[in-house]
Design an enzyme around this catalytic site. Structure first.
Site, PDB file in Angstrom:
ATOM      1  N   ASN A 116       5.420  -3.069 -11.218  1.00  0.00           N
ATOM      2  CA  ASN A 116       6.832  -2.927 -10.853  1.00  0.00           C
ATOM      3  C   ASN A 116       7.415  -4.334 -10.701  1.00  0.00           C
ATOM      4  OD1 ASN A 116       9.251  -2.703  -9.472  1.00  0.00           O
ATOM      5  ND2 ASN A 116       8.548  -1.089  -8.100  1.00  0.00           N
ATOM      6  N   CYS A 166      16.107  -3.170  -7.488  1.00  0.00           N
ATOM      7  CA  CYS A 166      15.637  -2.765  -8.828  1.00  0.00           C
ATOM      8  C   CYS A 166      16.764  -2.230  -9.708  1.00  0.00           C
ATOM      9  CB  CYS A 166      14.554  -1.716  -8.703  1.00  0.00           C
ATOM     10  SG  CYS A 166      13.281  -2.238  -7.568  1.00  0.00           S
ATOM     11  N   HIS A 219      13.924   2.353 -14.488  1.00  0.00           N
ATOM     12  CA  HIS A 219      13.221   1.278 -13.789  1.00  0.00           C
ATOM     13  C   HIS A 219      11.724   1.610 -13.767  1.00  0.00           C
ATOM     14  CE1 HIS A 219      11.603  -1.292 -10.840  1.00  0.00           C
ATOM     15  NE2 HIS A 219      11.668  -0.437  -9.831  1.00  0.00           N
TER      16      HIS A 219
HETATM   17  N1  ACO Z   1      -5.939   2.399  -2.948  1.00  0.00           N
HETATM   18  C1  ACO Z   1      -6.613   3.436  -2.436  1.00  0.00           C
HETATM   19  N2  ACO Z   1      -6.046   4.278  -1.549  1.00  0.00           N
HETATM   20  C2  ACO Z   1      -4.781   4.035  -1.171  1.00  0.00           C
HETATM   21  C3  ACO Z   1      -4.043   2.954  -1.676  1.00  0.00           C
HETATM   22  C4  ACO Z   1      -4.668   2.108  -2.598  1.00  0.00           C
HETATM   23  N3  ACO Z   1      -4.049   1.051  -3.146  1.00  0.00           N
HETATM   24  N4  ACO Z   1      -2.810   2.979  -1.121  1.00  0.00           N
HETATM   25  C5  ACO Z   1      -2.761   4.041  -0.306  1.00  0.00           C
HETATM   26  N5  ACO Z   1      -3.962   4.687  -0.329  1.00  0.00           N
HETATM   27  C6  ACO Z   1      -4.358   5.893   0.385  1.00  0.00           C
HETATM   28  C7  ACO Z   1      -3.578   6.089   1.673  1.00  0.00           C
HETATM   29  O1  ACO Z   1      -4.141   5.360   2.734  1.00  0.00           O
HETATM   30  C8  ACO Z   1      -3.703   7.587   1.864  1.00  0.00           C
HETATM   31  O2  ACO Z   1      -4.964   7.864   2.402  1.00  0.00           O
HETATM   32  P1  ACO Z   1      -5.141   9.027   3.521  1.00  0.00           P
HETATM   33  O3  ACO Z   1      -4.707  10.284   2.824  1.00  0.00           O
HETATM   34  O4  ACO Z   1      -6.585   8.944   3.829  1.00  0.00           O
HETATM   35  O5  ACO Z   1      -4.213   8.637   4.624  1.00  0.00           O
HETATM   36  C9  ACO Z   1      -3.676   8.119   0.432  1.00  0.00           C
HETATM   37  O6  ACO Z   1      -4.043   7.021  -0.409  1.00  0.00           O
HETATM   38  C10 ACO Z   1      -2.314   8.644   0.003  1.00  0.00           C
HETATM   39  O7  ACO Z   1      -1.328   7.659   0.359  1.00  0.00           O
HETATM   40  P2  ACO Z   1       0.192   7.839   0.008  1.00  0.00           P
HETATM   41  O8  ACO Z   1       0.938   6.622   0.461  1.00  0.00           O
HETATM   42  O9  ACO Z   1       0.652   9.159   0.541  1.00  0.00           O
HETATM   43  O10 ACO Z   1       0.086   7.883  -1.590  1.00  0.00           O
HETATM   44  P3  ACO Z   1       1.133   8.324  -2.637  1.00  0.00           P
HETATM   45  O11 ACO Z   1       0.579   9.397  -3.471  1.00  0.00           O
HETATM   46  O12 ACO Z   1       2.493   8.522  -2.036  1.00  0.00           O
HETATM   47  O13 ACO Z   1       1.224   7.011  -3.564  1.00  0.00           O
HETATM   48  C11 ACO Z   1       2.607   5.087  -3.957  1.00  0.00           C
HETATM   49  C12 ACO Z   1       1.631   5.773  -3.004  1.00  0.00           C
HETATM   50  C13 ACO Z   1       1.876   4.768  -5.243  1.00  0.00           C
HETATM   51  C14 ACO Z   1       3.067   3.802  -3.285  1.00  0.00           C
HETATM   52  C15 ACO Z   1       3.795   6.009  -4.247  1.00  0.00           C
HETATM   53  O14 ACO Z   1       4.279   6.576  -3.058  1.00  0.00           O
HETATM   54  C16 ACO Z   1       4.923   5.294  -4.943  1.00  0.00           C
HETATM   55  O15 ACO Z   1       4.783   4.783  -6.026  1.00  0.00           O
HETATM   56  N6  ACO Z   1       6.132   5.290  -4.347  1.00  0.00           N
HETATM   57  C17 ACO Z   1       7.296   4.688  -4.906  1.00  0.00           C
HETATM   58  C18 ACO Z   1       7.236   3.217  -4.696  1.00  0.00           C
HETATM   59  C19 ACO Z   1       8.371   2.509  -5.348  1.00  0.00           C
HETATM   60  O16 ACO Z   1       8.739   2.804  -6.427  1.00  0.00           O
HETATM   61  N7  ACO Z   1       8.874   1.546  -4.619  1.00  0.00           N
HETATM   62  C20 ACO Z   1       9.655   0.550  -5.022  1.00  0.00           C
HETATM   63  C21 ACO Z   1      10.963   0.746  -5.672  1.00  0.00           C
HETATM   64  S1  ACO Z   1      11.180  -0.799  -6.326  1.00  0.00           S
HETATM   65  C22 ACO Z   1      12.058  -1.864  -5.318  1.00  0.00           C
HETATM   66  O17 ACO Z   1      13.161  -1.586  -4.936  1.00  0.00           O
HETATM   67  C23 ACO Z   1      11.390  -3.185  -4.927  1.00  0.00           C
END
Ligand code: ACO
Length: 330
Positions: A282, A115, A252
């Site tokens: 993203n 990214c 980004h």
């Molecule tokens: N819908 C509903 N619930 C979900 C979903 C979904 N799509 N995805 C995860 N959950 C649930 C999980 O199972 C978990 O449930 P539990 O508490 O019962 O176990 C709960 O939601 C919390 O999950 P987390 O993974 O801890 O959620 P978080 O608040 O961290 O959000 C997210 C997840 C949106 C992915 C966030 O961590 C994020 O955006 N991270 C950065 C990602 C990113 O930018 N990555 C790429 C960089 S780009 C590149 O280089 C390609």
């Protein structure tokens, strides 16, 4: 930074027609609109059809750039395509662009800095033009992340979209765009976000090898929200600028909540921030040029504005650049 002699002179973009909305995702995995909007700010993303590839998006982005540029691109002497989702390992997407546009005397290569790739591409283009090696470089960020997404994994499949954005960087000693830059790498964090073609071990962890992206979203989130404000501060200090001097911040577009948190920590208003995440998701290295082009379409970004671009992603890797926006207003 050595005195820049390069200006960004034109921009174009393209996103595929097919919309993947939060409601569509509700039919694919166990998720809901409320969770997606609350955690990511995303409402929809665009994804390619089966027979549409990164090169197709990049070609359309360049055609769009050509519509907004009153000179020729025949004399482009280097094509840099930033992508993690090339159609083939080789020939590169950049070589396919050369073939399409029949540029007679150009180098062409793909660059993979995830990214941060588009800002890396700009950094390289500025260096090559300012050193006198090149005169006119196309820098494109193009991705089809939907082709590397596991649509059974709800924690990743809601995030990613496809698209491409292209800019032209030209020799201009009088009116250069590039003010300062900062680059960095955290290879230790590579295990938190990867796309492997082979099953192997890294830092004691067995990585999956099905060709899809795998991420520990929470770790990537924490790293970005912690490290980007520090990098931004360094970038501003190098340029002898303050936050108030910045017209637009273009990070980004990984996740709107991440952007809000970075802005809050860096004392930058969301009103001065451009992003493409709400309707495009993203799009990795395409997200920054897509946000810039959106900023033009929304009549926010204008010629002469001071802009901070900040790419970060898998690797882990980051590149921030401060520029004067050099594309004449349409
Ligand atoms: N819908 C509903 N619930 C979900 C979903 C979904 N799509 N995805 C995860 N959950 C649930 C999980 O199972 C978990 O449930 P539990 O508490 O019962 O176990 C709960 O939601 C919390 O999950 P987390 O993974 O801890 O959620 P978080 O608040 O961290 O959000 C997210 C997840 C949106 C992915 C966030 O961590 C994020 O955006 N991270 C950065 C990602 C990113 O930018 N990555 C790429 C960089 S780009 C590149 O280089 C390609």
């Amino acid at each position: 930074m050595t005195q820049s002699k390069a200006r960004i002179t034109a921009i174009g973009s393209y996103i595929p027609e097919r919309v993947l909305s939060n409601a569509d995702l509700e039919n694919i995995v166990d998720t809901n609109n409320e969770w997606i909007v609350q955690r990511t700010g995303m409402k929809e993303r665009r994804i390619t059809s089966e027979n549409e590839f990164t090169s197709d998006l990049c070609i359309k982005a360049v055609k769009n750039l050509m519509q907004n540029y009153d000179k020729t691109v025949d004399d482009v002497d280097l094509i840099i395509v930033s992508t993690t989702t090339a159609d083939f390992v080789f020939p590169s997407v950049a070589c396919q662009l050369q073939e399409t546009f029949k540029m007679k005397s150009t180098g062409a290569f793909d660059l993979n800095a995830t990214c941060a790739g588009f800002t890396y591409g700009l950094h390289v283009a500025n260096g090559l033009i300012s050193s006198g090696l090149h005169k006119k470089i196309l820098v494109i960020g193009g991705e089809t992340l939907s082709k590397a997404t596991d649509y059974t994994d709800r924690s990743t499949c809601v995030l990613f979209g496809d698209g491409a954005g292209a800019v032209l960087v030209e020799y201009d000693e009088e009116n250069p765009s590039f003010i300062s830059s900062v680059l960095g790498t955290n290879g230790e964090g590579g295990i938190h976000l990867y796309r492997s073609g082979l099953s192997k071990e890294m830092n004691g962890m067995k990585l999956l090898g099905d060709g899809n992206m795998v991420q520990n979203g929470r770790e990537v989130y924490k790293w970005a929200v912690r490290s980007v404000p520090i990098g931004l501060q360094t970038l501003l200090e190098k340029a002898h600028l303050r936050t108030e001097d910045i017209d637009w911040f273009v990070p980004h577009s990984a996740n709107l909540r991440m952007i809000e948190s970075i802005c809050e920590k860096s004392h930058i208003s969301m009103d001065n921030t451009l992003y493409s995440v709400k309707k495009m998701g993203n799009t990795s290295s395409a997200s920054i040029p897509l946000a810039l082009d959106l900023g033009i379409k929304e009549q926010k970004l204008h010629y002469g504005d001071t802009v901070v671009l900040y790419g970060f992603g898998g690797g882990l890797t980051y590149t921030g650049i401060i520029i004067k926006w050099g594309v004449p207003d349409r």
